[in-house]
Write an enzyme that holds these catalytic residues in place. Structure first.
Site, mmCIF file in Angstrom:
data_model
loop_
_atom_site.group_PDB
_atom_site.id
_atom_site.type_symbol
_atom_site.label_atom_id
_atom_site.label_comp_id
_atom_site.label_asym_id
_atom_site.label_seq_id
_atom_site.Cartn_x
_atom_site.Cartn_y
_atom_site.Cartn_z
ATOM 1 N N GLY A 1 -6.812 -5.640 13.658
ATOM 2 C CA GLY A 1 -5.770 -5.475 14.656
ATOM 3 C C GLY A 1 -4.394 -5.151 14.127
ATOM 4 O O GLY A 1 -3.408 -5.289 14.861
ATOM 5 N N SER B 1 0.852 -1.187 0.000
ATOM 6 C CA SER B 1 0.000 0.000 0.000
ATOM 7 C C SER B 1 0.881 1.227 0.000
ATOM 8 O O SER B 1 1.810 1.337 0.814
ATOM 9 C CB SER B 1 -0.913 -0.003 1.224
ATOM 10 O OG SER B 1 -1.731 1.147 1.243
ATOM 11 N N HIS C 1 -3.310 7.732 -16.939
ATOM 12 C CA HIS C 1 -4.252 6.709 -17.379
ATOM 13 C C HIS C 1 -3.681 5.863 -18.515
ATOM 14 O O HIS C 1 -3.925 4.651 -18.579
ATOM 15 C CB HIS C 1 -5.567 7.354 -17.801
ATOM 16 C CG HIS C 1 -6.476 7.676 -16.656
ATOM 17 N ND1 HIS C 1 -7.422 6.795 -16.187
ATOM 18 C CD2 HIS C 1 -6.565 8.775 -15.866
ATOM 19 C CE1 HIS C 1 -8.067 7.330 -15.175
ATOM 20 N NE2 HIS C 1 -7.568 8.545 -14.956
ATOM 21 N N ASN D 1 -2.149 0.341 -4.559
ATOM 22 C CA ASN D 1 -1.996 -0.865 -3.767
ATOM 23 C C ASN D 1 -2.318 -2.093 -4.612
ATOM 24 O O ASN D 1 -3.061 -2.019 -5.590
ATOM 25 C CB ASN D 1 -2.845 -0.838 -2.488
ATOM 26 C CG ASN D 1 -4.300 -1.169 -2.742
ATOM 27 O OD1 ASN D 1 -4.905 -0.694 -3.701
ATOM 28 N ND2 ASN D 1 -4.870 -1.982 -1.882
ATOM 29 N N THR D 2 -1.700 -3.206 -4.262
ATOM 30 C CA THR D 2 -2.071 -4.502 -4.808
ATOM 31 C C THR D 2 -2.015 -5.507 -3.665
ATOM 32 O O THR D 2 -1.211 -5.368 -2.740
ATOM 33 C CB THR D 2 -1.134 -4.962 -5.943
ATOM 34 O OG1 THR D 2 0.211 -5.019 -5.475
ATOM 35 C CG2 THR D 2 -1.213 -4.029 -7.147
ATOM 36 N N ARG D 3 -2.858 -6.527 -3.738
ATOM 37 C CA ARG D 3 -2.957 -7.460 -2.618
ATOM 38 C C ARG D 3 -3.506 -8.807 -3.079
ATOM 39 O O ARG D 3 -4.155 -8.912 -4.115
ATOM 40 C CB ARG D 3 -3.871 -6.890 -1.526
ATOM 41 C CG ARG D 3 -5.276 -6.598 -2.030
ATOM 42 C CD ARG D 3 -6.103 -5.843 -1.017
ATOM 43 N NE ARG D 3 -7.411 -5.486 -1.564
ATOM 44 C CZ ARG D 3 -7.649 -4.418 -2.297
ATOM 45 N NH1 ARG D 3 -6.654 -3.583 -2.590
ATOM 46 N NH2 ARG D 3 -8.855 -4.162 -2.774
ATOM 47 N N HIS E 1 -20.647 12.192 0.479
ATOM 48 C CA HIS E 1 -21.097 13.350 1.255
ATOM 49 C C HIS E 1 -20.586 14.675 0.666
ATOM 50 O O HIS E 1 -21.098 15.736 1.015
ATOM 51 C CB HIS E 1 -20.697 13.215 2.736
ATOM 52 C CG HIS E 1 -19.226 13.241 2.990
ATOM 53 N ND1 HIS E 1 -18.461 12.102 3.006
ATOM 54 C CD2 HIS E 1 -18.385 14.265 3.259
ATOM 55 C CE1 HIS E 1 -17.199 12.426 3.274
ATOM 56 N NE2 HIS E 1 -17.139 13.731 3.433
ATOM 57 N N HIS F 1 2.137 12.212 -0.581
ATOM 58 C CA HIS F 1 1.704 13.603 -0.517
ATOM 59 C C HIS F 1 2.927 14.474 -0.813
ATOM 60 O O HIS F 1 3.976 14.310 -0.190
ATOM 61 C CB HIS F 1 1.133 13.932 0.861
ATOM 62 C CG HIS F 1 -0.076 13.131 1.210
ATOM 63 N ND1 HIS F 1 -1.309 13.362 0.644
ATOM 64 C CD2 HIS F 1 -0.241 12.074 2.061
ATOM 65 C CE1 HIS F 1 -2.194 12.508 1.136
ATOM 66 N NE2 HIS F 1 -1.573 11.721 1.987
ATOM 67 N N HIS G 1 -2.048 7.310 -4.960
ATOM 68 C CA HIS G 1 -2.283 6.113 -4.163
ATOM 69 C C HIS G 1 -2.115 4.895 -5.058
ATOM 70 O O HIS G 1 -2.485 4.922 -6.240
ATOM 71 C CB HIS G 1 -3.697 6.131 -3.580
ATOM 72 C CG HIS G 1 -4.231 4.766 -3.241
ATOM 73 N ND1 HIS G 1 -5.086 4.073 -4.085
ATOM 74 C CD2 HIS G 1 -4.022 3.961 -2.178
ATOM 75 C CE1 HIS G 1 -5.391 2.914 -3.539
ATOM 76 N NE2 HIS G 1 -4.748 2.810 -2.390
#
Length: 300
Positions: free
Chosen positions: A283, A122, A170, A138-140, A200, A126, A136
């Site tokens: 956790g 991850s 892109h 990430n790969t998982r 929101h 900034h 940003h």
């Protein structure tokens, strides 16, 4: 998702976690090289930024060994104001809330056998210069006794938008997707547009990228190869944008715009992001989970 309970995934798990470590190492080296090469601008005279590396552990009640990872964070560099590149490999038993969430997503047998294993990388950056966009990636890989899948993606988060940067970012992601299927980039771009939306605020978090989750085509090798190519596409997508903008002069008004945009980023990560929710619920080290938050932000 198919039942893979009769398949030994030990080798596949080791290959996936090893790849995420390799990707982490290549990105850390590239970012430190970028710091070394910055010879102009208001931060050029300070020492080039370096990553501080800390081991992290997952704290799970009743589990002596629940895995962990490496948190690599650079603060106050010439180019990067704050960037984190984290890897983790965690395992154990999912709690009740996580089981309910996984069952709602269609993961088979998770309430009967809630064991899990997850590994990934991850990254959130900034930047010092408001004209250089935050990013940003990430790969998982996720495994349970009855299912496995891959997920990940990358998205660009400029506070001051440039069409050229959006197009080149892109294009690099598309180049990573296309060898695996002509429809993948369009599918995963649309998914990113939906996922990285802030309801929101009624606006997108940035200018998008790609996002995918629950990727299981019944061909582990193919899905792993695609995930690797998504990871490999990151530096060709992000570095040219950074090199184009890092020397652009900025004003106090530009910095103010950046700080307000960072507020949007913080809102999204704390309220909606799946990875943040999963990491805190299971956790993992909260400092590692929350490394995505910007060093400074403001709200109107």
């Amino acid at each position: 998702m198919p039942d893979d309970s009769d398949v030994s995934f030990d080798d596949r798990k080791a290959r996936a976690s090893g790849w995420f470590r390799q990707l982490r190492d290549s990105i850390v080296a590239a970012f430190e090289a970028l710091e070394d090469s910055q010879s102009t601008g208001p931060f050029a005279e300070q020492p080039a930024g370096r990553f501080e590396v800390t081991e992290t552990r997952r704290a799970a009640e009743g589990e002596a060994d629940a895995g962990g990872g490496l948190m690599s964070v650079m603060r106050g560099g010439r180019v990067f104001e704050k960037v984190g590149v984290n890897i983790s490999t965690v395992y154990g038993t999912l709690g009740d809330a996580a089981q309910v969430s996984m069952a709602a997503r269609g993961v088979p047998g998770i309430t009967d056998d809630p064991r899990f294993w997850a590994s990934g990388i991850s990254l959130v950056a900034h930047m010092q210069n408001p004209h250089t966009p935050a990013v940003h990636m990430n790969t998982r890989m996720f495994w349970t006794p009855n299912a496995w899948w891959f997920g990940g993606g990358a998205d660009l988060n400029p506070c001051i938008e440039y069409d050229e940067d959006t197009a080149s970012f892109h294009a690099a992601l598309k180049a990573g997707c296309d060898p695996h299927g002509a429809d993948l980039y369009d599918r995963f771009k649309a998914w990113a547009d939906e996922y990285f939306y802030i309801p929101h605020r009624k606006r997108a978090r940035g200018v998008g990228g790609i996002f995918y989750d629950d990727l299981n085509t019944d061909d582990w090798e193919a899905d792993f190869a695609f995930t690797q190519d998504v990871g490999r596409a990151f530096l060709p997508a992000f570095l040219p944008v950074t090199e184009r903008r890092r020397d652009t002069p900025w004003t106090d008004a530009d910095k103010d715009t950046q700080l307000v945009h960072r507020g949007l980023y913080a809102e999204y990560n704390l309220v909606y992001d799946r990875g943040t929710k999963f990491g805190l619920a299971t956790g993992h080290d909260p400092d590692a989970v929350l490394m995505s938050l910007p060093p400074l932000a403001k709200w109107r």
